[in-house]
Write a protein that holds these residues in place. Structure first.
Motif, PDB file in Angstrom:
ATOM      1  N   ARG A 138      -5.065  28.863   1.778  1.00 35.35           N
ATOM      2  CA  ARG A 138      -5.085  27.435   2.626  1.00 35.35           C
ATOM      3  C   ARG A 138      -3.567  27.120   2.568  1.00 35.35           C
ATOM      4  O   ARG A 138      -2.895  27.090   3.528  1.00 35.35           O
ATOM      5  CB  ARG A 138      -5.901  26.377   1.720  1.00 35.35           C
ATOM      6  CG  ARG A 138      -7.426  26.805   2.167  1.00 35.35           C
ATOM      7  CD  ARG A 138      -8.517  25.695   1.580  1.00 35.35           C
ATOM      8  NE  ARG A 138      -9.584  25.909   2.208  1.00 35.35           N
ATOM      9  CZ  ARG A 138     -10.709  25.503   1.512  1.00 35.35           C
ATOM     10  NH1 ARG A 138     -10.706  25.221   0.228  1.00 35.35           N
ATOM     11  NH2 ARG A 138     -12.003  25.481   2.216  1.00 35.35           N
ATOM     12  N   SER A 139      -3.132  26.199   1.416  1.00 31.44           N
ATOM     13  CA  SER A 139      -1.843  25.749   1.434  1.00 31.44           C
ATOM     14  C   SER A 139      -0.796  26.935   1.140  1.00 31.44           C
ATOM     15  O   SER A 139       0.275  26.780   1.588  1.00 31.44           O
ATOM     16  CB  SER A 139      -1.595  24.999   0.132  1.00 31.44           C
ATOM     17  OG  SER A 139      -2.501  23.835   0.085  1.00 31.44           O
ATOM     18  N   ALA A 140      -1.231  28.148   0.629  1.00 32.01           N
ATOM     19  CA  ALA A 140      -0.374  29.092   0.459  1.00 32.01           C
ATOM     20  C   ALA A 140      -1.104  30.353   0.762  1.00 32.01           C
ATOM     21  O   ALA A 140      -2.321  30.441   0.270  1.00 32.01           O
ATOM     22  CB  ALA A 140       0.459  29.050  -1.052  1.00 32.01           C
ATOM     23  N   ASP A 141      -0.401  31.454   0.595  1.00 32.11           N
ATOM     24  CA  ASP A 141      -1.071  32.858   0.510  1.00 32.11           C
ATOM     25  C   ASP A 141      -1.426  33.231  -1.037  1.00 32.11           C
ATOM     26  O   ASP A 141      -2.392  33.789  -1.329  1.00 32.11           O
ATOM     27  CB  ASP A 141      -0.276  34.055   0.929  1.00 32.11           C
ATOM     28  CG  ASP A 141       0.176  33.845   2.492  1.00 32.11           C
ATOM     29  OD1 ASP A 141      -1.046  34.094   3.064  1.00 32.11           O
ATOM     30  OD2 ASP A 141       0.995  33.833   2.816  1.00 32.11           O
ATOM     31  N   PHE A 142      -0.504  32.871  -1.916  1.00 28.36           N
ATOM     32  CA  PHE A 142      -0.631  33.025  -3.556  1.00 28.36           C
ATOM     33  C   PHE A 142      -0.252  31.723  -4.041  1.00 28.36           C
ATOM     34  O   PHE A 142       0.684  30.879  -4.158  1.00 28.36           O
ATOM     35  CB  PHE A 142       0.178  34.064  -3.980  1.00 28.36           C
ATOM     36  CG  PHE A 142      -0.131  35.372  -3.088  1.00 28.36           C
ATOM     37  CD1 PHE A 142      -1.185  36.156  -3.524  1.00 28.36           C
ATOM     38  CD2 PHE A 142       0.895  35.845  -2.165  1.00 28.36           C
ATOM     39  CE1 PHE A 142      -1.403  37.264  -2.648  1.00 28.36           C
ATOM     40  CE2 PHE A 142       0.563  36.907  -1.567  1.00 28.36           C
ATOM     41  CZ  PHE A 142      -0.471  37.858  -1.682  1.00 28.36           C
ATOM     42  N   ILE A 143      -0.963  31.693  -5.257  1.00 25.65           N
ATOM     43  CA  ILE A 143      -0.749  30.496  -6.215  1.00 25.65           C
ATOM     44  C   ILE A 143       0.331  31.287  -7.374  1.00 25.65           C
ATOM     45  O   ILE A 143      -0.150  31.926  -8.174  1.00 25.65           O
ATOM     46  CB  ILE A 143      -2.026  29.812  -6.806  1.00 25.65           C
ATOM     47  CG1 ILE A 143      -2.829  29.114  -5.973  1.00 25.65           C
ATOM     48  CG2 ILE A 143      -1.250  28.465  -7.792  1.00 25.65           C
ATOM     49  CD1 ILE A 143      -2.110  28.177  -4.920  1.00 25.65           C
ATOM     50  N   ALA A 144       1.541  30.725  -7.599  1.00 30.74           N
ATOM     51  CA  ALA A 144       2.401  31.035  -8.510  1.00 30.74           C
ATOM     52  C   ALA A 144       2.053  30.486  -9.620  1.00 30.74           C
ATOM     53  O   ALA A 144       1.521  29.532 -10.027  1.00 30.74           O
ATOM     54  CB  ALA A 144       3.799  30.989  -8.045  1.00 30.74           C
ATOM     55  N   PRO A 145       2.601  31.280 -10.882  1.00 32.24           N
ATOM     56  CA  PRO A 145       2.277  30.721 -12.150  1.00 32.24           C
ATOM     57  C   PRO A 145       3.304  29.514 -12.291  1.00 32.24           C
ATOM     58  O   PRO A 145       4.188  29.722 -12.183  1.00 32.24           O
ATOM     59  CB  PRO A 145       2.747  31.856 -13.224  1.00 32.24           C
ATOM     60  CG  PRO A 145       3.322  32.866 -12.323  1.00 32.24           C
ATOM     61  CD  PRO A 145       2.920  32.799 -10.997  1.00 32.24           C
ATOM     62  N   GLY A 146       2.597  28.511 -12.663  1.00 30.95           N
ATOM     63  CA  GLY A 146       3.684  27.113 -12.518  1.00 30.95           C
ATOM     64  C   GLY A 146       4.420  27.014 -13.627  1.00 30.95           C
ATOM     65  O   GLY A 146       4.113  27.478 -14.845  1.00 30.95           O
ATOM     66  N   MET A 147       5.646  26.371 -13.489  1.00 32.56           N
ATOM     67  CA  MET A 147       6.710  26.287 -14.614  1.00 32.56           C
ATOM     68  C   MET A 147       6.325  24.910 -15.172  1.00 32.56           C
ATOM     69  O   MET A 147       7.095  24.356 -16.090  1.00 32.56           O
ATOM     70  CB  MET A 147       8.012  26.349 -14.310  1.00 32.56           C
ATOM     71  CG  MET A 147       8.560  27.699 -13.877  1.00 32.56           C
ATOM     72  SD  MET A 147       8.234  28.771 -15.249  1.00 32.56           S
ATOM     73  CE  MET A 147       9.158  28.024 -16.594  1.00 32.56           C
ATOM     74  N   ALA A 148       5.345  24.005 -14.911  1.00 29.14           N
ATOM     75  CA  ALA A 148       4.873  22.945 -15.608  1.00 29.14           C
ATOM     76  C   ALA A 148       3.452  22.676 -15.231  1.00 29.14           C
ATOM     77  O   ALA A 148       2.981  23.183 -14.345  1.00 29.14           O
ATOM     78  CB  ALA A 148       5.847  21.467 -14.975  1.00 29.14           C
ATOM     79  N   ASN A 149       3.047  21.608 -15.956  1.00 26.97           N
ATOM     80  CA  ASN A 149       1.547  21.209 -16.002  1.00 26.97           C
ATOM     81  C   ASN A 149       1.570  19.784 -16.146  1.00 26.97           C
ATOM     82  O   ASN A 149       2.040  19.265 -17.366  1.00 26.97           O
ATOM     83  CB  ASN A 149       0.663  21.961 -17.000  1.00 26.97           C
ATOM     84  CG  ASN A 149      -0.883  21.695 -16.799  1.00 26.97           C
ATOM     85  OD1 ASN A 149      -1.124  20.738 -17.199  1.00 26.97           O
ATOM     86  ND2 ASN A 149      -1.691  22.566 -16.375  1.00 26.97           N
ATOM     87  N   GLY A 150       1.013  18.995 -15.617  1.00 32.24           N
ATOM     88  CA  GLY A 150       1.125  17.474 -15.514  1.00 32.24           C
ATOM     89  C   GLY A 150       2.290  16.785 -15.059  1.00 32.24           C
ATOM     90  O   GLY A 150       2.826  17.510 -14.365  1.00 32.24           O
ATOM     91  N   CYS A 151       2.208  15.600 -14.954  1.00 35.70           N
ATOM     92  CA  CYS A 151       3.070  14.766 -14.123  1.00 35.70           C
ATOM     93  C   CYS A 151       3.590  13.466 -14.448  1.00 35.70           C
ATOM     94  O   CYS A 151       2.386  12.769 -15.290  1.00 35.70           O
ATOM     95  CB  CYS A 151       2.598  14.603 -12.665  1.00 35.70           C
ATOM     96  SG  CYS A 151       3.587  14.083 -11.561  1.00 35.70           S
ATOM     97  N   ALA A 152       4.678  12.963 -14.410  1.00 30.22           N
ATOM     98  CA  ALA A 152       5.032  11.494 -14.879  1.00 30.22           C
ATOM     99  C   ALA A 152       4.488  10.626 -13.885  1.00 30.22           C
ATOM    100  O   ALA A 152       4.674   9.336 -14.303  1.00 30.22           O
ATOM    101  CB  ALA A 152       6.676  11.420 -14.933  1.00 30.22           C
ATOM    102  N   LEU A 153       4.049  10.958 -12.568  1.00 27.78           N
ATOM    103  CA  LEU A 153       3.501   9.953 -11.762  1.00 27.78           C
ATOM    104  C   LEU A 153       1.978   9.749 -12.055  1.00 27.78           C
ATOM    105  O   LEU A 153       1.562  10.585 -12.962  1.00 27.78           O
ATOM    106  CB  LEU A 153       3.728  10.712 -10.444  1.00 27.78           C
ATOM    107  CG  LEU A 153       4.952  11.004 -10.063  1.00 27.78           C
ATOM    108  CD1 LEU A 153       5.012  11.738  -8.365  1.00 27.78           C
ATOM    109  CD2 LEU A 153       5.966   9.839 -10.006  1.00 27.78           C
ATOM    110  N   SER A 154       1.389   8.951 -11.453  1.00 25.00           N
ATOM    111  CA  SER A 154       0.030   8.515 -12.069  1.00 25.00           C
ATOM    112  C   SER A 154      -1.048   8.312 -10.652  1.00 25.00           C
ATOM    113  O   SER A 154      -1.425   7.228 -10.597  1.00 25.00           O
ATOM    114  CB  SER A 154       0.049   7.403 -12.819  1.00 25.00           C
ATOM    115  OG  SER A 154       0.803   7.284 -13.981  1.00 25.00           O
ATOM    116  N   CYS A 155      -1.075   9.328 -10.016  1.00 26.23           N
ATOM    117  CA  CYS A 155      -1.965   9.208  -8.758  1.00 26.23           C
ATOM    118  C   CYS A 155      -3.338   9.240  -9.598  1.00 26.23           C
ATOM    119  O   CYS A 155      -3.829  10.052 -10.264  1.00 26.23           O
ATOM    120  CB  CYS A 155      -1.905  10.530  -7.884  1.00 26.23           C
ATOM    121  SG  CYS A 155      -0.057  10.541  -7.228  1.00 26.23           S
ATOM    122  N   ALA A 156      -4.275   8.288  -9.208  1.00 27.65           N
ATOM    123  CA  ALA A 156      -5.533   8.305  -9.705  1.00 27.65           C
ATOM    124  C   ALA A 156      -6.580   9.145  -9.445  1.00 27.65           C
ATOM    125  O   ALA A 156      -7.437   9.259 -10.126  1.00 27.65           O
ATOM    126  CB  ALA A 156      -6.225   6.896  -9.489  1.00 27.65           C
TER     127      ALA A 156
END
Length: 354
Positions: free
Chosen positions: A81-99
């Protein structure tokens, strides 16, 4: 008005294996004022993860706490959908606060950024995988010619770039991969990325929703006008820029609100930005556990997100109780949204909508 700097790191939970790596040292040196707390694992930190009492400090923890770890799993997953493949992320979580963010569902009552220091392992895994794929012979809705890798499934790379050079290094890698392209969605305008020289090999998907809705549910993010203004700049800097209408939230008057948003998009973009524009559309999925967390720090958002009169429950593959718009209602809403988008922005390809 520019968004305030989202980080004020005062505590760093440090895995010693991460601190021993060059990138780990760079990150620790970037925040010299922070207190270091040694942990044996970034995944289970006593007093931080699973502590219901921390929900009142939701926003503070996101801004002031960082976890520094080592990424163990280097698996690349197919997407389509968004991509052909999901890469192993270099981060998890976020300083933003989308509810509505799904990441906190898996991290308990505190959701600070976890950054991984073993960037070379991830770059090597991506390079090997892309080389194995070779040339993309069959065009698809993701991209007609390149294999696309989503780099930020569980984080916002524009924020991650404030913490380390991991994002810069990943974008540099994809400049050298002839048949691959990076991709990430963002709600934060970080103009440092304009100097990363992507050479058309990185796709940025700016997330958009009506400004009044964003002010309620997109806490700490760049404003919708600022995101719109940045699109032209990123196109000029060599990025492919798409729109990410996610999540689409149904409320009284939602179609008129989106009609106005589409008009704002049309007025803001240059011909160059319009010529390469495409969009993805994802309607809201909410979660019972996240609903309870949100009631502890931002109950106003739940007036938009928790609407049982329009939603039905569905058990996720992980056993959680999710709420999605009822099947008949959602189908009509998707059709209505995409028809309106094509009417107002006829040059914008809809890559997928659900």
């Amino acid at each position: 008005m520019a968004t305030r700097f989202p980080l004020d790191i005062r505590q760093i939970y440090v895995d010693p294996r991460a601190a021993a790596l060059p990138r780990g040292q760079e990150i620790l040196n970037r925040f010299p004022q922070a207190e270091h707390l040694q942990v044996t694992s970034h995944q289970n930190i006593p007093g931080l993860h699973g502590n219901a009492g921390l929900v009142k400090d939701w926003l503070r923890i996101k801004r002031q706490v960082l976890v520094l770890g080592v990424r163990k799993t280097l698996t690349l997953r197919p997407n389509g959908r968004s991509a052909d493949f999901i890469a192993p992320g270099m981060a998890n979580g976020c300083a933003l606060s989308c509810a509505y963010c799904y990441v906190p569902r898996h991290k308990g009552y505190a959701n600070p950024v976890t950054t991984f220091a073993n960037i070379e392992d991830v770059l090597s895994a991506l390079g090997r995988h892309a080389a194995k794929q070779g040339q993309k012979l069959t065009p698809n809705s993701v991209d007609p010619a390149a294999w696309v890798y989503d780099l930020g499934e569980n984080s916002d790379l524009s924020v991650d770039a404030l913490i380390s050079d991991n994002v810069r290094d990943q974008i540099a890698l994809f400049r050298a991969l002839p048949h691959a392209k990076a991709s990430f969605a963002t709600k934060y305008v970080n103009r440092d990325l304009l100097g990363y020289d992507p050479q058309g090999r990185t796709r940025v998907r700016f997330s958009l929703m009506p400004a009044a809705t964003a002010r309620t549910v997109d806490i700490g993010t760049s404003s919708i006008p600022e995101r719109l203004a940045a699109i032209n700049e990123f196109v000029e800097a060599g990025y492919e820029v798409h729109l990410n209408f996610s999540p689409v939230i149904i409320f009284e008057g939602w179609t008129q609100a989106y009609r106005e948003l589409f008009g704002q998009v049309d007025a803001a973009l240059t011909p160059a930005a319009k010529a390469q524009l495409a969009a993805e559309v994802i309607f809201l999925t909410h979660n019972a556990g996240l609903h309870e967390v949100n009631l502890g720090w931002h109950p106003k958002a739940e007036g938009l997100l928790w609407t049982p009169q329009w939603q039905e429950t569905k058990t996720s593959e992980y056993g959680g109780t999710n709420l999605r718009y009822r099947r008949g209602l959602k189908g009509q809403a998707v059709s209505r949204f995409t028809a309106l988008l094509r009417e107002e922005l006829p040059y914008c390809t809809v890559r997928y909508a659900f």
